[in-house]
Design a protein around this motif. Structure first.
Motif, mmCIF file in Angstrom:
data_model
loop_
_atom_site.group_PDB
_atom_site.id
_atom_site.type_symbol
_atom_site.label_atom_id
_atom_site.label_comp_id
_atom_site.label_asym_id
_atom_site.label_seq_id
_atom_site.Cartn_x
_atom_site.Cartn_y
_atom_site.Cartn_z
ATOM 1 N N LEU A 143 -0.432 -3.900 -4.241
ATOM 2 C CA LEU A 143 -0.377 -2.926 -3.148
ATOM 3 C C LEU A 143 0.986 -2.969 -2.482
ATOM 4 O O LEU A 143 1.552 -4.035 -2.252
ATOM 5 C CB LEU A 143 -1.487 -3.241 -2.138
ATOM 6 N N THR A 144 1.540 -1.807 -2.167
ATOM 7 C CA THR A 144 2.875 -1.711 -1.588
ATOM 8 C C THR A 144 2.925 -2.215 -0.147
ATOM 9 O O THR A 144 1.925 -2.163 0.573
ATOM 10 C CB THR A 144 3.378 -0.248 -1.630
ATOM 11 N N THR A 145 4.098 -2.682 0.247
ATOM 12 C CA THR A 145 4.335 -3.081 1.638
ATOM 13 C C THR A 145 5.046 -1.960 2.400
ATOM 14 O O THR A 145 5.420 -2.144 3.547
ATOM 15 C CB THR A 145 5.192 -4.365 1.703
ATOM 16 N N LYS A 146 5.199 -0.812 1.769
ATOM 17 C CA LYS A 146 5.884 0.327 2.383
ATOM 18 C C LYS A 146 4.907 1.152 3.220
ATOM 19 O O LYS A 146 3.699 1.029 3.077
ATOM 20 C CB LYS A 146 6.520 1.188 1.300
ATOM 21 N N PRO A 147 5.442 2.028 4.082
ATOM 22 C CA PRO A 147 4.573 2.908 4.865
ATOM 23 C C PRO A 147 4.005 4.031 4.003
ATOM 24 O O PRO A 147 4.601 4.411 2.988
ATOM 25 C CB PRO A 147 5.498 3.469 5.945
ATOM 26 N N GLY A 148 2.856 4.552 4.441
ATOM 27 C CA GLY A 148 2.289 5.676 3.716
ATOM 28 C C GLY A 148 0.909 6.062 4.191
ATOM 29 O O GLY A 148 0.366 5.512 5.143
ATOM 30 N N ILE A 149 0.362 7.024 3.496
ATOM 31 C CA ILE A 149 -1.009 7.488 3.694
ATOM 32 C C ILE A 149 -1.807 6.923 2.517
ATOM 33 O O ILE A 149 -1.359 6.990 1.377
ATOM 34 C CB ILE A 149 -1.085 9.033 3.683
ATOM 35 N N TYR A 150 -2.973 6.372 2.788
ATOM 36 C CA TYR A 150 -3.778 5.802 1.719
ATOM 37 C C TYR A 150 -5.190 6.379 1.770
ATOM 38 O O TYR A 150 -5.632 6.885 2.802
ATOM 39 C CB TYR A 150 -3.821 4.271 1.804
ATOM 40 N N ALA A 151 -5.860 6.298 0.643
ATOM 41 C CA ALA A 151 -7.253 6.732 0.571
ATOM 42 C C ALA A 151 -8.057 5.671 -0.163
ATOM 43 O O ALA A 151 -7.628 5.165 -1.193
ATOM 44 C CB ALA A 151 -7.367 8.058 -0.167
ATOM 45 N N ILE A 152 -9.195 5.340 0.396
ATOM 46 C CA ILE A 152 -10.142 4.513 -0.332
ATOM 47 C C ILE A 152 -11.047 5.495 -1.052
ATOM 48 O O ILE A 152 -11.632 6.386 -0.438
ATOM 49 C CB ILE A 152 -10.914 3.586 0.618
ATOM 50 N N ARG A 153 -11.071 5.352 -2.374
ATOM 51 C CA ARG A 153 -11.782 6.307 -3.224
ATOM 52 C C ARG A 153 -12.892 5.637 -4.007
ATOM 53 O O ARG A 153 -12.774 4.484 -4.399
ATOM 54 C CB ARG A 153 -10.814 6.935 -4.232
ATOM 55 N N HIS A 154 -13.930 6.408 -4.248
ATOM 56 C CA HIS A 154 -14.992 5.991 -5.151
ATOM 57 C C HIS A 154 -14.762 6.725 -6.465
ATOM 58 O O HIS A 154 -14.349 7.893 -6.464
ATOM 59 C CB HIS A 154 -16.369 6.342 -4.574
ATOM 60 N N ARG A 155 -15.012 6.044 -7.555
ATOM 61 C CA ARG A 155 -14.752 6.600 -8.886
ATOM 62 C C ARG A 155 -15.372 7.986 -9.064
ATOM 63 O O ARG A 155 -14.729 8.896 -9.561
ATOM 64 C CB ARG A 155 -15.284 5.656 -9.957
ATOM 65 N N SER A 156 -16.612 8.191 -8.645
ATOM 66 C CA SER A 156 -17.267 9.486 -8.864
ATOM 67 C C SER A 156 -17.507 10.287 -7.591
ATOM 68 O O SER A 156 -17.610 11.501 -7.645
ATOM 69 C CB SER A 156 -18.599 9.289 -9.598
#
Length: 123
Positions: free
Chosen positions: A33-46
């Protein structure tokens, strides 16, 4: 569509369409996992997006745990079916736009694990 809405659409499309195999798997220490700033999403496979957030240091945001991962466990999802998609944002963009981008993305995507969705003026 405004410039920021165009950027938000680009980020949301990236988070939704990134192949699941390219997302960061759930682990104890998130070594990739990056240490940079950003937008993230926790996703479910389906089931798709479960949670969308922003962080100045994404790895640090997950290092001590994250409520959406706990909630996915409580929903009885297999940990192999939950992963993190990340869209890095450069620091200057982060300072100016991260809250606006996150807000627009939340309004458009309505992920079930986000407790509150910031509302834009006039909506």
């Amino acid at each position: 569509m405004t410039y920021i809405e165009i950027q938000a659409r680009e980020i949301l499309d990236f988070l939704v369409h990134l192949p699941f195999s390219e997302c960061v798997p759930i682990s104890r220490d998130f070594p990739t996992l990056t240490t940079k700033p950003g937008i993230y999403a926790i996703r479910h496979r389906s089931e798709g997006l479960l949670y969308v957030g922003k962080a100045q240091d994404i790895k640090e945001r997950f290092r001590g745990g994250h409520k959406a991962i706990t909630w996915s466990w409580l929903e009885d999802y297999n940990h192999r079916d939950v992963a993190i998609a990340v869209y890095e944002i450069n620091f200057r963009q982060w300072q100016r736009l991260s809250s606006d981008l996150e807000g627009i993305i939340l309004i458009w995507s309505k992920p079930p694990f986000n407790i509150r969705i910031p509302m834009r003026d006039g909506s």
